[in-house]
Design an enzyme around this catalytic site. Structure first.
Site, PDB file in Angstrom:
ATOM      1  N   LYS A 115     -47.921-144.529  28.269  1.00  0.00           N
ATOM      2  CA  LYS A 115     -47.347-144.948  26.999  1.00  0.00           C
ATOM      3  C   LYS A 115     -47.286-146.144  26.100  1.00  0.00           C
ATOM      4  O   LYS A 115     -47.714-146.614  24.578  1.00  0.00           O
ATOM      5  CB  LYS A 115     -46.209-143.746  26.439  1.00  0.00           C
ATOM      6  CG  LYS A 115     -47.023-142.643  26.552  1.00  0.00           C
ATOM      7  CD  LYS A 115     -46.302-140.844  26.023  1.00  0.00           C
ATOM      8  CE  LYS A 115     -47.341-140.060  26.398  1.00  0.00           C
ATOM      9  NZ  LYS A 115     -46.685-139.238  25.562  1.00  0.00           N
ATOM     10  N   LYS A 197     -57.557-136.617  32.411  1.00  0.00           N
ATOM     11  CA  LYS A 197     -56.997-135.146  32.027  1.00  0.00           C
ATOM     12  C   LYS A 197     -56.941-135.177  30.225  1.00  0.00           C
ATOM     13  O   LYS A 197     -57.351-135.483  29.824  1.00  0.00           O
ATOM     14  CB  LYS A 197     -55.146-135.198  32.553  1.00  0.00           C
ATOM     15  CG  LYS A 197     -54.496-135.693  31.238  1.00  0.00           C
ATOM     16  CD  LYS A 197     -53.131-135.369  31.274  1.00  0.00           C
ATOM     17  CE  LYS A 197     -51.424-135.734  30.409  1.00  0.00           C
ATOM     18  NZ  LYS A 197     -50.363-135.043  30.371  1.00  0.00           N
ATOM     19  N   LYS A 200     -53.952-133.610  24.257  1.00  0.00           N
ATOM     20  CA  LYS A 200     -54.176-133.819  22.585  1.00  0.00           C
ATOM     21  C   LYS A 200     -54.539-135.277  22.112  1.00  0.00           C
ATOM     22  O   LYS A 200     -54.929-135.251  20.788  1.00  0.00           O
ATOM     23  CB  LYS A 200     -52.792-133.603  22.043  1.00  0.00           C
ATOM     24  CG  LYS A 200     -51.960-132.530  22.823  1.00  0.00           C
ATOM     25  CD  LYS A 200     -50.767-132.209  21.828  1.00  0.00           C
ATOM     26  CE  LYS A 200     -49.456-132.496  22.734  1.00  0.00           C
ATOM     27  NZ  LYS A 200     -48.403-132.833  23.033  1.00  0.00           N
TER      28      LYS A 200
HETATM   29  P1  ATP Z   1     -50.260-136.872  25.136  1.00  0.00           P
HETATM   30  O1  ATP Z   1     -51.426-136.514  25.387  1.00  0.00           O
HETATM   31  O2  ATP Z   1     -49.206-136.515  23.946  1.00  0.00           O
HETATM   32  O3  ATP Z   1     -49.555-137.303  25.822  1.00  0.00           O
HETATM   33  P2  ATP Z   1     -50.508-134.168  26.164  1.00  0.00           P
HETATM   34  O4  ATP Z   1     -51.491-133.338  26.184  1.00  0.00           O
HETATM   35  O5  ATP Z   1     -50.797-134.901  27.701  1.00  0.00           O
HETATM   36  O6  ATP Z   1     -49.770-135.365  25.119  1.00  0.00           O
HETATM   37  P3  ATP Z   1     -47.691-133.041  26.799  1.00  0.00           P
HETATM   38  O7  ATP Z   1     -46.949-132.337  25.564  1.00  0.00           O
HETATM   39  O8  ATP Z   1     -47.315-133.638  27.269  1.00  0.00           O
HETATM   40  O9  ATP Z   1     -49.484-132.606  26.048  1.00  0.00           O
HETATM   41  O10 ATP Z   1     -47.495-131.471  27.638  1.00  0.00           O
HETATM   42  C1  ATP Z   1     -46.736-130.214  27.527  1.00  0.00           C
HETATM   43  C2  ATP Z   1     -46.849-129.534  28.530  1.00  0.00           C
HETATM   44  O11 ATP Z   1     -48.099-129.873  28.882  1.00  0.00           O
HETATM   45  C3  ATP Z   1     -46.677-130.636  30.001  1.00  0.00           C
HETATM   46  O12 ATP Z   1     -46.329-129.252  30.307  1.00  0.00           O
HETATM   47  C4  ATP Z   1     -47.657-130.886  30.514  1.00  0.00           C
HETATM   48  O13 ATP Z   1     -47.683-130.719  31.959  1.00  0.00           O
HETATM   49  C5  ATP Z   1     -48.818-129.873  30.109  1.00  0.00           C
HETATM   50  N1  ATP Z   1     -50.116-130.262  30.072  1.00  0.00           N
HETATM   51  C6  ATP Z   1     -50.813-130.601  29.854  1.00  0.00           C
HETATM   52  N2  ATP Z   1     -52.135-131.435  29.947  1.00  0.00           N
HETATM   53  C7  ATP Z   1     -52.659-130.303  30.613  1.00  0.00           C
HETATM   54  C8  ATP Z   1     -53.810-130.556  31.324  1.00  0.00           C
HETATM   55  N3  ATP Z   1     -54.518-131.791  30.636  1.00  0.00           N
HETATM   56  N4  ATP Z   1     -53.556-129.949  32.170  1.00  0.00           N
HETATM   57  C9  ATP Z   1     -52.412-128.922  32.509  1.00  0.00           C
HETATM   58  N5  ATP Z   1     -51.298-128.894  31.842  1.00  0.00           N
HETATM   59  C10 ATP Z   1     -51.386-130.144  31.115  1.00  0.00           C
END
Ligand code: ATP
Ligand code: LTN
Length: 334
Positions: A115, A197, A200
């Site tokens: 980040k 991965k 968002k």
């Molecule tokens: P950002 O892109 O803002 O970092 P993010 O999509 O990674 O966000 P988070 O808010 O960090 O999402 O995660 C929310 C939950 O979703 C966490 O428990 C995280 O482990 C899970 N998660 C996020 N992305 C994935 C993915 N691609 N596959 C499985 N689980 C996920």
């Protein structure tokens, strides 16, 4: 324990629109576990401001995320669904735990490194101590289990280390939490780059399926998903794109990878991609309609927000007062 049930805590940030990765990797497991545990599901808005946010947008997204928790199937009468910022104990415990966390430990956190690289113009102290606030979230409710995606395991480890360190000094104050990672769907990858991965905050919207995407968009994104030239639906490391699609199909249908390989034996990628798209649409459709209904019922959502914040506060205060006493803060005179 609350009553005869073990405690579960988890949370999500209200940054960006939720993806299929968030749903399959986290939210879906929450729903599967909800009956077994006494659950606290937080919209972690304190964490969200570690990245600069537009205030009106953050407020809108936080409410929409809270509504989505309910629309996805969490019963707010049984599960404590609330905003982290409504319970001041999170920030108070985080301060205390900051004093029991070493900079050396925080320096190892990969999410901070990622980040910080992404937001080089705003590497604030909150971003750095983010895992300590997360530890406070979990420990405040004496959680036994914390369902998260794989990317959060390092934060769970530091939470356990902080709790153990505190307990070694002051006696058994905190329950030591265990992470829960679902068997399939723990890491859904980008549809455009299966080595990354699904996230968002991805700049390429075609890499992610958003929970609020309409059916046509979902099907179109799956049709465009990056695969390979093997022309064979096989669950193998060498075919990361297809492997990811099989994972998604399996979590949506309850089938195993072997069953999926058999189902699409001799069929082309076109057929397979369409089937995955349709499986996802049928999982998301009921969530969409429930979300639309709930959004219209402002009074109901408001009542949930109030009632659950009070419930969360009650349990949070129990732990906080105990911790304050242990570290030596003067007693409150009533
Ligand atoms: P950002 O892109 O803002 O970092 P993010 O999509 O990674 O966000 P988070 O808010 O960090 O999402 O995660 C929310 C939950 O979703 C966490 O428990 C995280 O482990 C899970 N998660 C996020 N992305 C994935 C993915 N691609 N596959 C499985 N689980 C996920
Ligand atoms: N860091 C997590 C969100 C989060 C969380 C928590 C998850 C904040 N506090 C406590 C589980 C338990 C994330 O970015 N996904």
């Amino acid at each position: 324990m609350i009553g005869d049930k073990k405690v579960l805590f988890s949370g999500m940030q209200a940054t960006g629109n939720l993806t299929l990765g968030n749903y399959l990797g986290a939210l879906k497991n929450w729903i599967d576990l909800a009956d077994e545990y006494e659950c606290f599901y937080s919209v972690v808005d304190l964490h969200s401001i570690t990245i600069r946010q537009d205030p009106a947008e953050l407020r809108r997204r936080a409410r929409s995320l809270l509504t989505l928790y309910i629309a996805a199937g969490l019963d707010p009468e049984k599960n404590c669904i609330y905003y982290q910022s409504h319970v001041s104990g999170h920030a108070e415990l985080a301060w205390i735990l900051n004093c029991f966390t070493y900079m050396g430990e925080l320096n190892r956190m990969t999410q901070f490194k990622d980040k910080a690289a992404k937001h080089a113009d705003n590497i604030n102290a909150g971003l750095y101590t983010y895992p300590v606030l997360m530890a406070a979230d979990i420990l405040l409710y004496q959680a036994d289990v914390v369902p998260v995606g794989k990317d959060q395991l390092q934060h769970l480890e530091i939470t356990r280390d902080i709790a153990q360190r505190f307990n070694n000094i002051y006696g058994d104050v905190f329950t030591i939490p265990e992470a829960y990672v679902g068997k399939v769907g723990a890491k859904i990858m980008s549809l455009q780059d299966p080595s990354k991965k699904m996230s968002k905050s991805d700049e390429n919207p075609n890499g992610s399926i958003y929970l609020m995407d309409d059916p046509d968009t979902i099907i179109r994104k799956f049709k465009r998903a990056v695969t390979d030239s093997e022309a064979c639906v096989r669950y193998s490391e060498e075919q990361p794109g297809i492997r990811n699609l099989i994972d998604i199909y399996c979590v949506c249908t309850g089938k195993t990878p072997a069953e999926v390989e058999k189902e699409f034996d001799g069929k082309g990628y076109g057929d397979f991609k369409l089937a995955v798209g349709e499986a996802v649409v049928s999982v998301l459709k009921p969530i969409h309609s429930r979300f639309d209904e709930l959004t219209k019922d402002k009074a109901y959502i408001d009542s949930i927000i109030k009632k659950n914040a009070e419930k969360a506060e009650y349990y949070a205060l129990k732990t906080l007062r105990k911790v304050q006493k242990k570290v030596g803060f003067p007693e409150r005179i009533r």
